[in-house]
Design a protein around this motif. Structure first.
Motif, PDB file in Angstrom:
ATOM      1  N   ASP A 203      44.233  34.009  44.071  1.00  0.00           N
ATOM      2  CA  ASP A 203      45.159  34.420  45.126  1.00  0.00           C
ATOM      3  C   ASP A 203      44.458  34.864  46.410  1.00  0.00           C
ATOM      4  O   ASP A 203      44.743  34.357  47.488  1.00  0.00           O
ATOM      5  N   ILE A 204      43.509  35.819  46.306  1.00  0.00           N
ATOM      6  CA  ILE A 204      42.815  36.286  47.499  1.00  0.00           C
ATOM      7  C   ILE A 204      41.318  36.330  47.223  1.00  0.00           C
ATOM      8  O   ILE A 204      40.885  36.240  46.080  1.00  0.00           O
ATOM      9  N   TYR A 205      40.554  36.477  48.281  1.00  0.00           N
ATOM     10  CA  TYR A 205      39.098  36.507  48.153  1.00  0.00           C
ATOM     11  C   TYR A 205      38.653  37.862  47.617  1.00  0.00           C
ATOM     12  O   TYR A 205      39.199  38.891  48.003  1.00  0.00           O
ATOM     13  N   GLY A 206      37.687  37.855  46.735  1.00  0.00           N
ATOM     14  CA  GLY A 206      37.236  39.099  46.127  1.00  0.00           C
ATOM     15  C   GLY A 206      36.698  40.107  47.117  1.00  0.00           C
ATOM     16  O   GLY A 206      36.774  41.325  46.886  1.00  0.00           O
ATOM     17  N   ILE A 207      36.150  39.635  48.231  1.00  0.00           N
ATOM     18  CA  ILE A 207      35.655  40.556  49.257  1.00  0.00           C
ATOM     19  C   ILE A 207      36.797  41.375  49.845  1.00  0.00           C
ATOM     20  O   ILE A 207      36.624  42.535  50.223  1.00  0.00           O
ATOM     21  N   GLU A 208      37.979  40.769  49.925  1.00  0.00           N
ATOM     22  CA  GLU A 208      39.158  41.509  50.407  1.00  0.00           C
ATOM     23  C   GLU A 208      39.536  42.616  49.433  1.00  0.00           C
ATOM     24  O   GLU A 208      39.951  43.709  49.841  1.00  0.00           O
ATOM     25  N   VAL A 209      39.396  42.347  48.150  1.00  0.00           N
ATOM     26  CA  VAL A 209      39.680  43.372  47.135  1.00  0.00           C
ATOM     27  C   VAL A 209      38.702  44.526  47.276  1.00  0.00           C
ATOM     28  O   VAL A 209      39.073  45.698  47.177  1.00  0.00           O
ATOM     29  N   LEU A 210      37.439  44.205  47.506  1.00  0.00           N
ATOM     30  CA  LEU A 210      36.433  45.239  47.744  1.00  0.00           C
ATOM     31  C   LEU A 210      36.835  46.116  48.925  1.00  0.00           C
ATOM     32  O   LEU A 210      36.789  47.357  48.849  1.00  0.00           O
ATOM     33  N   GLN A 211      37.235  45.480  50.023  1.00  0.00           N
ATOM     34  CA  GLN A 211      37.616  46.229  51.215  1.00  0.00           C
ATOM     35  C   GLN A 211      38.812  47.135  50.952  1.00  0.00           C
ATOM     36  O   GLN A 211      38.821  48.310  51.358  1.00  0.00           O
ATOM     37  N   GLU A 212      39.819  46.612  50.266  1.00  0.00           N
ATOM     38  CA  GLU A 212      41.007  47.406  49.956  1.00  0.00           C
ATOM     39  C   GLU A 212      40.666  48.557  49.013  1.00  0.00           C
ATOM     40  O   GLU A 212      41.179  49.676  49.163  1.00  0.00           O
ATOM     41  N   THR A 213      39.806  48.281  48.056  1.00  0.00           N
ATOM     42  CA  THR A 213      39.416  49.317  47.098  1.00  0.00           C
ATOM     43  C   THR A 213      38.753  50.486  47.811  1.00  0.00           C
ATOM     44  O   THR A 213      39.059  51.656  47.537  1.00  0.00           O
ATOM     45  N   LYS A 214      37.841  50.188  48.729  1.00  0.00           N
ATOM     46  CA  LYS A 214      37.121  51.236  49.445  1.00  0.00           C
ATOM     47  C   LYS A 214      38.036  52.001  50.400  1.00  0.00           C
ATOM     48  O   LYS A 214      37.770  53.150  50.739  1.00  0.00           O
ATOM     49  N   THR A 215      39.133  51.373  50.810  1.00  0.00           N
ATOM     50  CA  THR A 215      40.122  52.057  51.655  1.00  0.00           C
ATOM     51  C   THR A 215      41.006  52.970  50.815  1.00  0.00           C
ATOM     52  O   THR A 215      41.285  54.113  51.188  1.00  0.00           O
ATOM     53  N   ILE A 216      41.445  52.458  49.662  1.00  0.00           N
ATOM     54  CA  ILE A 216      42.361  53.218  48.804  1.00  0.00           C
ATOM     55  C   ILE A 216      41.634  54.305  48.019  1.00  0.00           C
ATOM     56  O   ILE A 216      42.089  55.449  47.944  1.00  0.00           O
ATOM     57  N   GLN A 217      40.508  53.944  47.416  1.00  0.00           N
ATOM     58  CA  GLN A 217      39.731  54.888  46.611  1.00  0.00           C
ATOM     59  C   GLN A 217      38.255  54.812  47.040  1.00  0.00           C
ATOM     60  O   GLN A 217      37.456  54.101  46.418  1.00  0.00           O
ATOM     61  N   PRO A 218      37.884  55.499  48.100  1.00  0.00           N
ATOM     62  CA  PRO A 218      36.518  55.417  48.642  1.00  0.00           C
ATOM     63  C   PRO A 218      35.424  55.774  47.631  1.00  0.00           C
ATOM     64  O   PRO A 218      34.301  55.283  47.731  1.00  0.00           O
ATOM     65  N   LYS A 219      35.755  56.624  46.642  1.00  0.00           N
ATOM     66  CA  LYS A 219      34.742  57.056  45.681  1.00  0.00           C
ATOM     67  C   LYS A 219      34.542  56.057  44.533  1.00  0.00           C
ATOM     68  O   LYS A 219      33.626  56.221  43.724  1.00  0.00           O
ATOM     69  N   THR A 220      35.395  55.059  44.457  1.00  0.00           N
ATOM     70  CA  THR A 220      35.247  54.048  43.408  1.00  0.00           C
ATOM     71  C   THR A 220      34.064  53.144  43.732  1.00  0.00           C
ATOM     72  O   THR A 220      33.998  52.558  44.810  1.00  0.00           O
ATOM     73  N   ASP A 221      33.131  53.033  42.805  1.00  0.00           N
ATOM     74  CA  ASP A 221      32.000  52.130  43.001  1.00  0.00           C
ATOM     75  C   ASP A 221      32.439  50.701  42.717  1.00  0.00           C
ATOM     76  O   ASP A 221      33.323  50.461  41.887  1.00  0.00           O
ATOM     77  N   VAL A 222      31.809  49.747  43.401  1.00  0.00           N
ATOM     78  CA  VAL A 222      32.183  48.341  43.254  1.00  0.00           C
ATOM     79  C   VAL A 222      30.941  47.491  43.018  1.00  0.00           C
ATOM     80  O   VAL A 222      29.937  47.634  43.710  1.00  0.00           O
ATOM     81  N   VAL A 223      31.028  46.624  42.031  1.00  0.00           N
ATOM     82  CA  VAL A 223      29.990  45.637  41.755  1.00  0.00           C
ATOM     83  C   VAL A 223      30.621  44.256  41.902  1.00  0.00           C
ATOM     84  O   VAL A 223      31.654  43.976  41.293  1.00  0.00           O
ATOM     85  N   ILE A 224      30.027  43.417  42.732  1.00  0.00           N
ATOM     86  CA  ILE A 224      30.525  42.064  42.952  1.00  0.00           C
ATOM     87  C   ILE A 224      29.741  41.100  42.058  1.00  0.00           C
ATOM     88  O   ILE A 224      28.511  41.125  42.025  1.00  0.00           O
ATOM     89  N   ILE A 225      30.472  40.235  41.340  1.00  0.00           N
ATOM     90  CA  ILE A 225      29.834  39.215  40.507  1.00  0.00           C
ATOM     91  C   ILE A 225      30.341  37.847  40.962  1.00  0.00           C
ATOM     92  O   ILE A 225      31.502  37.714  41.343  1.00  0.00           O
ATOM     93  N   THR A 226      29.477  36.853  40.940  1.00  0.00           N
ATOM     94  CA  THR A 226      29.897  35.537  41.403  1.00  0.00           C
ATOM     95  C   THR A 226      29.035  34.435  40.811  1.00  0.00           C
ATOM     96  O   THR A 226      27.842  34.636  40.565  1.00  0.00           O
ATOM     97  N   GLY A 227      29.648  33.310  40.596  1.00  0.00           N
ATOM     98  CA  GLY A 227      28.905  32.132  40.164  1.00  0.00           C
ATOM     99  C   GLY A 227      28.457  31.297  41.334  1.00  0.00           C
ATOM    100  O   GLY A 227      27.756  30.297  41.168  1.00  0.00           O
ATOM    101  N   TYR A 228      28.837  31.708  42.549  1.00  0.00           N
ATOM    102  CA  TYR A 228      28.494  30.967  43.771  1.00  0.00           C
ATOM    103  C   TYR A 228      27.958  31.932  44.830  1.00  0.00           C
ATOM    104  O   TYR A 228      28.617  32.199  45.838  1.00  0.00           O
ATOM    105  N   PRO A 229      26.772  32.484  44.622  1.00  0.00           N
ATOM    106  CA  PRO A 229      26.231  33.482  45.551  1.00  0.00           C
ATOM    107  C   PRO A 229      25.883  32.880  46.913  1.00  0.00           C
ATOM    108  O   PRO A 229      25.363  31.767  46.995  1.00  0.00           O
ATOM    109  N   THR A 230      26.198  33.616  47.967  1.00  0.00           N
ATOM    110  CA  THR A 230      25.828  33.211  49.322  1.00  0.00           C
ATOM    111  C   THR A 230      25.304  34.424  50.070  1.00  0.00           C
ATOM    112  O   THR A 230      25.696  35.565  49.790  1.00  0.00           O
ATOM    113  N   LEU A 231      24.439  34.185  51.017  1.00  0.00           N
ATOM    114  CA  LEU A 231      23.884  35.269  51.818  1.00  0.00           C
ATOM    115  C   LEU A 231      24.975  35.962  52.625  1.00  0.00           C
ATOM    116  O   LEU A 231      24.975  37.178  52.790  1.00  0.00           O
TER     117      LEU A 231
END
Length: 256
Positions: free
Chosen positions: A59-87
């Protein structure tokens, strides 16, 4: 002691169930969702200590979820995992506050140590079984002191027995405040002394180029370099680890 709560976001049910089995066995409370919008809803209504999120979602890009998470719960740590890593994704993940940017697939021990590092940033100790998985990709500086004939600006080089040269970087020199470090190796098969052959993305959002100390043809790349970055966290830098990036042959000229 209250158990840490983890939300795993991945549209592959095998990945989600694997994370739940691996982390649940260690006492973590793990929930699974397969869509980004569902993850945002859960984070809006519940407290989580850690979000493990894929990048490519239905549905949406995982980076957007990261951004929303840090807005809603700034203290929540986030780890991004991907099978298609890009710089580009790695840089944006850092900018938005992710602690790790990891390539799939990963082993159970790898994921466990990621979680432990997140939940114990000060006292995290690397397990021997974990370090053994990466011992061919990292080298104690004690093994190189007498063999390293070049070291400048965090880059080192040493001759190998087969006549080729190993080139890498000193993790302590470049690791900034224990934050994420992503290594991008250039695609070229030949390197030239004094010219960039790789770049580092550090926690302050800057990109730093590594200049080759020698010229030669690349025989081998360190394909595990970004996986291995997880083991070289801030609390392990006292072990004096170096990391090799490329092995080249033949050596033409050393940079003065």
């Amino acid at each position: 002691m209250e158990k840490q709560r983890i939300l795993v976001l991945d549209d592959d049910p095998i990945v989600g169930l694997s994370c739940k089995r691996i982390l649940g066995a260690e006492g973590y409370l793990v929930s699974i969702v397969t869509r980004g919008e569902d993850a945002i809803k859960r984070i809006s209504n519940e407290e989580f200590d850690l979000l493990i999120s894929d990048v490519r979602l239905p549905d949406i890009y995982g980076i957007e979820v990261l951004q929303e998470t840090k807005t809603i719960q700034p203290k929540t740590d986030v780890v991004i995992i991907t099978g298609y890593p890009t710089l580009e994704d790695a840089k944006e993940s850092i900018r938005l506050g992710a602690l790790e940017y990891l390539e799939k697939p990963f082993t159970p021990d790898f994921m466990l140590n990621v979680a432990k590092r997140v939940f114990d940033k000060r006292g995290w100790i690397l397990r021997k079984a974990f370090i053994d998985q990466f011992k061919e990709y990292i080298t104690p500086i004690s093994d190189l002191d007498e063999k390293t004939i070049f070291y400048k600006d965090g880059v080192w080089a040493r001759p190998l027995r087969d006549g080729s040269w190993e080139i890498g970087f000193d993790v302590r020199y470049w690791f900034l405040a224990g934050q994420l470090l992503y290594v991008d190796l250039f695609k070229e098969m030949d390197i030239t002394a004094g010219k960039p052959f790789a770049r580092l993305l550090s926690g302050d959002g800057q990109i730093r180029e590594l200049k080759a100390p020698v010229s030669g043809h690349i025989r081998e790349n360190n394909i595990k370099v970004n996986d291995t970055m997880c083991v070289l966290a801030k609390d392990c830098l006292s072990e004096s680890w170096l990391m090799w990036l490329v092995r080249v042959a033949p050596l033409l000229k050393a940079q003065a």
